[in-house]
Design a protein around this motif. Structure first.
Motif, PDB file in Angstrom:
ATOM      1  N   GLU A 135       0.711  -1.332   0.535  1.00 62.99           N
ATOM      2  CA  GLU A 135       0.118  -0.041  -0.212  1.00 62.99           C
ATOM      3  C   GLU A 135       1.050   1.411   0.027  1.00 62.99           C
ATOM      4  O   GLU A 135       0.445   2.337  -0.544  1.00 62.99           O
ATOM      5  N   ALA A 136       1.887   1.271   0.891  1.00 64.18           N
ATOM      6  CA  ALA A 136       2.869   2.893   1.019  1.00 64.18           C
ATOM      7  C   ALA A 136       3.698   3.021  -0.343  1.00 64.18           C
ATOM      8  O   ALA A 136       3.418   3.760  -0.769  1.00 64.18           O
ATOM      9  N   GLY A 137       3.564   2.276  -0.593  1.00 61.29           N
ATOM     10  CA  GLY A 137       4.436   1.652  -2.188  1.00 61.29           C
ATOM     11  C   GLY A 137       3.484   2.499  -3.417  1.00 61.29           C
ATOM     12  O   GLY A 137       4.521   3.238  -4.240  1.00 61.29           O
ATOM     13  N   TRP A 138       2.772   1.980  -2.741  1.00 59.48           N
ATOM     14  CA  TRP A 138       1.576   2.629  -3.835  1.00 59.48           C
ATOM     15  C   TRP A 138       1.294   3.942  -4.280  1.00 59.48           C
ATOM     16  O   TRP A 138       1.035   4.311  -5.468  1.00 59.48           O
ATOM     17  N   LEU A 139       1.433   4.339  -3.231  1.00 58.66           N
ATOM     18  CA  LEU A 139       0.948   5.607  -2.264  1.00 58.66           C
ATOM     19  C   LEU A 139       1.559   6.218  -2.491  1.00 58.66           C
ATOM     20  O   LEU A 139       1.636   7.859  -2.796  1.00 58.66           O
ATOM     21  N   GLU A 140       3.029   5.991  -2.705  1.00 57.42           N
ATOM     22  CA  GLU A 140       4.102   6.727  -2.866  1.00 57.42           C
ATOM     23  C   GLU A 140       4.521   6.857  -4.395  1.00 57.42           C
ATOM     24  O   GLU A 140       4.826   8.392  -4.594  1.00 57.42           O
ATOM     25  N   ALA A 141       3.427   5.828  -5.463  1.00 55.81           N
ATOM     26  CA  ALA A 141       3.807   6.686  -7.161  1.00 55.81           C
ATOM     27  C   ALA A 141       3.230   7.511  -7.429  1.00 55.81           C
ATOM     28  O   ALA A 141       3.042   8.405  -8.029  1.00 55.81           O
ATOM     29  N   ARG A 142       1.213   6.847  -6.660  1.00 52.33           N
ATOM     30  CA  ARG A 142       0.044   7.799  -7.062  1.00 52.33           C
ATOM     31  C   ARG A 142      -0.752   7.870  -5.434  1.00 52.33           C
ATOM     32  O   ARG A 142      -1.903   6.844  -5.005  1.00 52.33           O
ATOM     33  N   PRO A 143      -0.327   9.614  -4.788  1.00 55.29           N
ATOM     34  CA  PRO A 143      -0.848   9.234  -4.067  1.00 55.29           C
ATOM     35  C   PRO A 143      -2.257   9.782  -3.760  1.00 55.29           C
ATOM     36  O   PRO A 143      -2.947  10.020  -3.317  1.00 55.29           O
ATOM     37  N   ASP A 144      -3.108   9.908  -5.741  1.00 53.34           N
ATOM     38  CA  ASP A 144      -4.639  10.208  -5.085  1.00 53.34           C
ATOM     39  C   ASP A 144      -5.035   8.839  -5.401  1.00 53.34           C
ATOM     40  O   ASP A 144      -6.427   8.886  -5.631  1.00 53.34           O
ATOM     41  N   ASP A 145      -4.552   8.236  -5.532  1.00 53.32           N
ATOM     42  CA  ASP A 145      -5.125   6.830  -5.828  1.00 53.32           C
ATOM     43  C   ASP A 145      -6.137   6.132  -4.736  1.00 53.32           C
ATOM     44  O   ASP A 145      -5.645   6.626  -3.172  1.00 53.32           O
ATOM     45  N   ARG A 146      -6.890   6.079  -4.434  1.00 57.57           N
ATOM     46  CA  ARG A 146      -7.841   5.148  -3.104  1.00 57.57           C
ATOM     47  C   ARG A 146      -7.088   3.851  -2.674  1.00 57.57           C
ATOM     48  O   ARG A 146      -7.400   2.780  -3.983  1.00 57.57           O
ATOM     49  N   VAL A 147      -6.616   3.144  -2.124  1.00 61.05           N
ATOM     50  CA  VAL A 147      -5.953   1.873  -2.047  1.00 61.05           C
ATOM     51  C   VAL A 147      -6.474   1.547  -0.989  1.00 61.05           C
ATOM     52  O   VAL A 147      -6.372   2.002   0.032  1.00 61.05           O
ATOM     53  N   GLU A 148      -7.588   0.329  -0.720  1.00 57.70           N
ATOM     54  CA  GLU A 148      -7.642   0.037  -0.221  1.00 57.70           C
ATOM     55  C   GLU A 148      -7.083  -1.888   0.321  1.00 57.70           C
ATOM     56  O   GLU A 148      -7.004  -2.542  -0.301  1.00 57.70           O
ATOM     57  N   GLY A 149      -7.026  -2.540   1.273  1.00 55.97           N
ATOM     58  CA  GLY A 149      -5.995  -3.532   1.790  1.00 55.97           C
ATOM     59  C   GLY A 149      -6.518  -4.623   2.655  1.00 55.97           C
ATOM     60  O   GLY A 149      -7.467  -3.847   3.408  1.00 55.97           O
ATOM     61  N   LEU A 150      -6.408  -5.307   1.700  1.00 55.29           N
ATOM     62  CA  LEU A 150      -7.259  -6.650   2.782  1.00 55.29           C
ATOM     63  C   LEU A 150      -6.258  -8.009   3.060  1.00 55.29           C
ATOM     64  O   LEU A 150      -6.016  -8.736   1.787  1.00 55.29           O
ATOM     65  N   PRO A 151      -4.750  -8.315   4.270  1.00 57.02           N
ATOM     66  CA  PRO A 151      -4.143  -9.370   3.619  1.00 57.02           C
ATOM     67  C   PRO A 151      -4.970 -10.857   3.731  1.00 57.02           C
ATOM     68  O   PRO A 151      -6.298 -10.668   4.384  1.00 57.02           O
ATOM     69  N   MET A 152      -4.389 -11.603   3.046  1.00 54.40           N
ATOM     70  CA  MET A 152      -5.423 -12.780   2.755  1.00 54.40           C
ATOM     71  C   MET A 152      -4.730 -13.866   3.778  1.00 54.40           C
ATOM     72  O   MET A 152      -2.783 -13.832   3.780  1.00 54.40           O
ATOM     73  N   SER A 153      -4.841 -15.321   3.287  1.00 56.54           N
ATOM     74  CA  SER A 153      -4.577 -16.150   4.235  1.00 56.54           C
ATOM     75  C   SER A 153      -4.244 -17.742   3.569  1.00 56.54           C
ATOM     76  O   SER A 153      -6.097 -17.214   2.561  1.00 56.54           O
ATOM     77  N   ASP A 154      -4.208 -18.789   3.143  1.00 60.03           N
ATOM     78  CA  ASP A 154      -4.321 -19.860   2.910  1.00 60.03           C
ATOM     79  C   ASP A 154      -4.484 -20.561   3.702  1.00 60.03           C
ATOM     80  O   ASP A 154      -4.987 -22.321   3.892  1.00 60.03           O
ATOM     81  N   GLY A 155      -4.670 -20.783   5.497  1.00 60.52           N
ATOM     82  CA  GLY A 155      -5.432 -21.272   6.318  1.00 60.52           C
ATOM     83  C   GLY A 155      -3.669 -21.672   7.032  1.00 60.52           C
ATOM     84  O   GLY A 155      -3.806 -22.634   7.634  1.00 60.52           O
ATOM     85  N   SER A 156      -2.520 -20.927   6.383  1.00 60.34           N
ATOM     86  CA  SER A 156      -1.649 -21.374   7.011  1.00 60.34           C
ATOM     87  C   SER A 156      -1.043 -20.182   7.728  1.00 60.34           C
ATOM     88  O   SER A 156      -1.204 -19.558   8.084  1.00 60.34           O
TER      89      SER A 156
END
Length: 385
Positions: free
Chosen positions: A24-45
């Motif tokens: 997220e941080a890297g994306w916003l450094e390059a495109r600060p006007d974008d709306r970025v939403e984070g959703l960490p995932m897992s496969d059960g591990s």
């Protein structure tokens, strides 16, 4: 542009929660006007509890570790009365016991204590574990915690001293105790408990001599056969069955029954539904709804290869974005898949965390937060409008 970042773990020091933060941080450094939403995932591990932590509150229980000593494990409790727990809590590398001695008793105690507290929905993430006991310890832990009585049916007994004899004697009482509880196993693996490609055979991949791995599996075979026969008495009858049931229909031969060293097998006998771990996490976190709101999806994992692209997070994210015709970009520490293989699971572009020269193998240990941020910024410049 509205972007969803939903990756898997990039390694022990970069669980999905940390990876998401830096992508997220890297994306916003390059495109600060974008709306970025984070959703960490897992496969059960790894990262299962961390990914689901926003749904409730983290609690700590003290139960036997795989080798017997008491230790703390984490669980997430929701306001709706659900409990999430994971076999990863027993999987600290420094404490991994001999799989002939380790057992799942602590897991059974944790489930029993959740039920005693009034929980009516339990989601267990079952991945790699330091035991292979076909869930016998789990039943014994349940019996001790819930005060279950032994069965008086001679057919429900194994000779004294046989592995799993105590668990078999308590199996029917455990099924009754769990009758009003919704049990879901989020399986990281699709390996069955028994068979050439089962969990027992997989012990050899953990550095155990094949002959010894076979001996470990043999310790539970009498319990498995007797438990299947006993559970058939209360299992719903399949009216479509022709009578020619094959070994593949045996609970111990079903996909994912080997998850958690066989914990998935015995929980299946007790009424649990066993489902792919990435799918369960996606459902719990309402991934499809999050995807429907955005313009682009970014996912990723430590290695983009067969396992991740068959039933892992990247495949799950791609499949859920496809109905919306959304582009999906995957970032991998190492990419061991062709463009066609990635396209099959709905991935439209893939990028390594660190660029390498022709013939060079990426160093997975070199994946750092800074490297993730830098790659995310470069991807943003290419994909953001």
């Amino acid at each position: 542009m509205h972007v969803l970042i939903a990756p898997h773990s990039f390694g022990p020091l970069l669980p999905s929660t940390v990876a998401t933060e830096h992508l997220e941080a890297g994306w916003l450094e390059a495109r600060p006007d974008d709306r970025v939403e984070g959703l960490p995932m897992s496969d059960g591990s790894a990262g299962f509890l961390e990914a689901l932590a926003p749904l409730g509150e983290l609690d700590v229980l003290t139960v036997p570790a795989a080798s017997g000593e008491l230790g703390p494990i984490g669980v997430v409790r929701t306001a709706a009365g659900a409990v999430y727990l994971t076999t990863e809590s027993w999987n600290a590398p420094a404490a991994r016991p001999d799989p002939t001695r380790g057992n799942s008793r602590g897991l059974g105690e944790a489930i029993g204590r959740a039920i005693t507290a009034g929980t009516r929905r339990i989601v267990l993430a079952a991945g790699d574990v330091p035991w292979h006991d076909a869930g016998t310890g789990l039943v014994e832990g349940l019996a001790a915690t819930l005060g279950l009585e032994r069965s008086g049916d001679p057919a429900a007994s194994l000779p004294a001293g046989t592995a799993g004899a105590d668990a078999l004697a308590h199996l029917e009482a455990a099924a009754r105790a769990l009758a009003g509880v919704e049990l879901v196993v989020a399986a990281q693996t699709d390996a069955p408990l028994l068979g050439l490609h089962g969990a027992g055979a997989g012990l050899a991949a953990r550095g155990i001599d094949p002959a010894r791995a076979q001996a470990i599996e043999a310790r539970t075979t009498r319990f498995i056969a007797a438990a299947e026969a006993l559970a058939a008495r209360w299992a719903p009858r399949n009216l479509l069955a022709t009578g020619g049931e094959t070994n593949e229909r045996r609970p111990s031969r079903r996909p994912s029954s080997g998850a958690g060293g066989g914990a998935a097998f015995v929980l299946g006998l007790l009424g649990a539904r066993t489902l792919p771990g990435a799918w369960v996490v996606a459902e719990e976190l309402r991934l499809s709804g999050a995807i429907a709101r955005v313009d682009l999806v970014v996912t990723g994992a430590r290695v983009l290869a067969d396992r991740e692209l068959s039933h892992g997070v990247v495949a799950e994210v791609g499949s859920r974005a496809e109905p919306h015709a959304l582009p999906v970009v995957a970032i991998g520490g190492r990419i061991d898949a062709t463009f066609r293989q990635l396209a099959t699971v709905g991935v439209h572009g893939s990028y390594p965390v660190i660029d390498t020269g022709p013939g060079e193998v990426p160093d997975l240990e070199a994946i750092t937060p800074q490297a993730l941020r830098a790659r995310a910024a470069r991807v943003a410049r290419s994909w953001s409008r």
